[in-house]
Design a protein around this motif. Structure first.
Motif, short mmCIF file in Angstrom:
data_model
loop_
_atom_site.label_atom_id
_atom_site.label_comp_id
_atom_site.label_asym_id
_atom_site.label_seq_id
_atom_site.Cartn_x
_atom_site.Cartn_y
_atom_site.Cartn_z
N THR A 75 0.83 -1.19 0.00
CA THR A 75 0.00 0.00 0.00
C THR A 75 0.87 1.25 0.00
N PRO A 76 0.35 2.35 -0.51
CA PRO A 76 1.13 3.60 -0.45
C PRO A 76 1.58 3.96 0.97
N ARG A 77 0.70 3.78 1.95
CA ARG A 77 1.08 4.12 3.33
C ARG A 77 2.20 3.25 3.85
N SER A 165 -2.58 11.74 12.22
CA SER A 165 -3.26 10.64 11.50
C SER A 165 -2.34 9.50 11.09
N GLY A 166 -1.03 9.77 11.06
CA GLY A 166 -0.10 8.74 10.67
C GLY A 166 0.23 8.70 9.19
N TYR A 167 -0.36 9.61 8.41
CA TYR A 167 -0.06 9.66 6.98
C TYR A 167 -0.40 11.04 6.42
N LEU A 168 0.16 11.32 5.25
CA LEU A 168 -0.14 12.54 4.49
C LEU A 168 -0.64 12.14 3.11
N VAL A 169 -1.46 13.02 2.52
CA VAL A 169 -1.90 12.81 1.15
C VAL A 169 -1.11 13.76 0.26
N VAL A 170 -0.26 13.20 -0.58
CA VAL A 170 0.63 13.98 -1.45
C VAL A 170 -0.05 14.24 -2.78
N ASP A 171 -0.02 15.49 -3.20
CA ASP A 171 -0.65 15.91 -4.45
C ASP A 171 -2.12 15.53 -4.51
N GLY A 172 -2.74 15.42 -3.34
CA GLY A 172 -4.17 15.15 -3.27
C GLY A 172 -4.57 13.73 -3.59
N THR A 173 -3.60 12.83 -3.85
CA THR A 173 -3.97 11.49 -4.29
C THR A 173 -3.19 10.36 -3.63
N PHE A 174 -1.93 10.58 -3.25
CA PHE A 174 -1.06 9.47 -2.85
C PHE A 174 -0.74 9.58 -1.37
N GLU A 175 -1.08 8.53 -0.60
CA GLU A 175 -0.88 8.54 0.84
C GLU A 175 0.51 8.01 1.21
N LEU A 176 1.25 8.78 1.99
CA LEU A 176 2.56 8.36 2.48
C LEU A 176 2.53 8.33 4.00
N GLY A 177 3.12 7.29 4.58
CA GLY A 177 2.97 7.05 6.00
C GLY A 177 4.11 7.56 6.88
N ARG A 178 3.88 7.46 8.17
CA ARG A 178 4.78 8.00 9.18
C ARG A 178 6.16 7.35 9.16
N VAL A 179 6.23 6.06 8.93
CA VAL A 179 7.51 5.36 8.98
C VAL A 179 8.47 5.90 7.92
N PHE A 181 8.62 8.90 6.80
CA PHE A 181 9.15 10.19 7.23
C PHE A 181 10.17 10.04 8.35
N CYS A 182 10.03 9.01 9.17
CA CYS A 182 11.07 8.74 10.17
C CYS A 182 12.38 8.37 9.49
N GLU A 183 12.29 7.64 8.38
CA GLU A 183 13.50 7.24 7.66
C GLU A 183 14.24 8.43 7.06
N PHE A 184 13.51 9.45 6.67
CA PHE A 184 14.14 10.58 5.97
C PHE A 184 15.28 11.20 6.77
#
Length: 263
Positions: A75-77, A165-179, A181-184
């Motif tokens: 999944t995207p998340r 919420s544990g995720y963001l919606v990028v460009d209004g369509t694609f969900e990226l999760g918290r983990v 962003f921790c890796e970044f």
């Protein structure tokens, strides 16, 4: 074109497509690595058109979708940098098993992250590397974004949403999760790229509002064996058919010239 699935070492199924040149003596093979919200076709089908032109020039080509993208499992998340590194490893093993000859990689945008981080183990396997609008600095792009796209999708307000919420919606369509962003905060693809000796080409638009052109240009200037092609006036992803064609044409011509050097 042959469509099939391959498996990462953690048993995640990935969609893939192989394009055979049918040449008696292929120039080599090229693996295409896509960006963060797209799939094996890349935005607007650029990778399909690139594959067609590479095949016409005598290369075998493989495209694949990372986990959580396209028709691949996941999944995207659930997308993570480490997961994409596993997927890239599987794709490299597949293309080397299918096609003989020198291996090159073309990585677009966020695809440059897994690719750069994999350069230490790719060292003697990789002939040439092309980066399109590459994400080389995760802090600058995502954690403390300084460009318009980053501020819109990952700025302070969006990071509050991520925390809640544990995720963001990028460009209004694609969900990226918290983990992810921790890796970044832990990965430094620029350091891995700078430490590699593989000959490389960077193709980047100088009006990129998502990924820093200046960081890529500085990397090209300071790293031996690296060329920079600036797509003048272009935003991220090459923002017109003419600019897309320029990126494709430049990439194919460079890979052909580099293959001629070892022919």
């Amino acid at each position: 074109m042959d469509r099939f699935t391959l498996k990462s070492v953690d048993d995640v199924e990935l969609e893939a497509a192989a394009h055979s040149s049918n040449a008696g003596s292929p120039r080599g093979s090229v693996l295409l690595v896509h960006g963060i919200t797209v799939d094996l076709d890349e935005g607007g089908g650029m990778f399909v058109r690139l594959a067609d032109q590479l095949v016409a020039a005598g290369f075998d080509v493989l495209r694949f979708s990372f986990r959580g993208h396209g028709n691949s499992a996941g999944t995207p998340r659930g997308v993570t940098v480490s997961g994409e590194c596993l997927d890239l490893q599987a794709a490299v093993e597949e293309i080397r098993a299918r096609f003989p000859g020198p291996l090159s990689i073309v990585a677009a945008s966020f695809g440059a992250v897994a690719t750069a981080l994999s350069l230490p183990w790719l060292a003697d396997r990789l002939h040439r590397l092309v980066l399109w609008n590459p994400v080389l600095d995760l802090n600058h792009t995502f954690l403390a974004p300084e460009l318009d796209w980053g501020r819109e999708n990952f700025g302070p307000e969006q990071q509050k949403v991520l925390e809640a919420s544990g995720y963001l919606v990028v460009d209004g369509t694609f969900e990226l999760g918290r983990v992810l962003f921790c890796e970044f905060a832990s990965y430094r693809p620029l350091d891995r790229f700078a430490g590699s000796e593989v000959r490389s080409l960077i193709v980047h638009g100088d009006q990129d509002s998502a990924v820093s052109y200046e960081i890529a240009a500085d990397a090209a200037r300071s790293r031996p064996g690296t060329e920079l092609h600036t797509v003048v006036g272009s935003d991220h992803g090459f923002d017109s058919r003419e600019r897309e064609d320029e990126a494709i044409r430049t990439t194919v011509a460079w890979l052909v010239a580099e293959s001629d050097c070892i022919a």
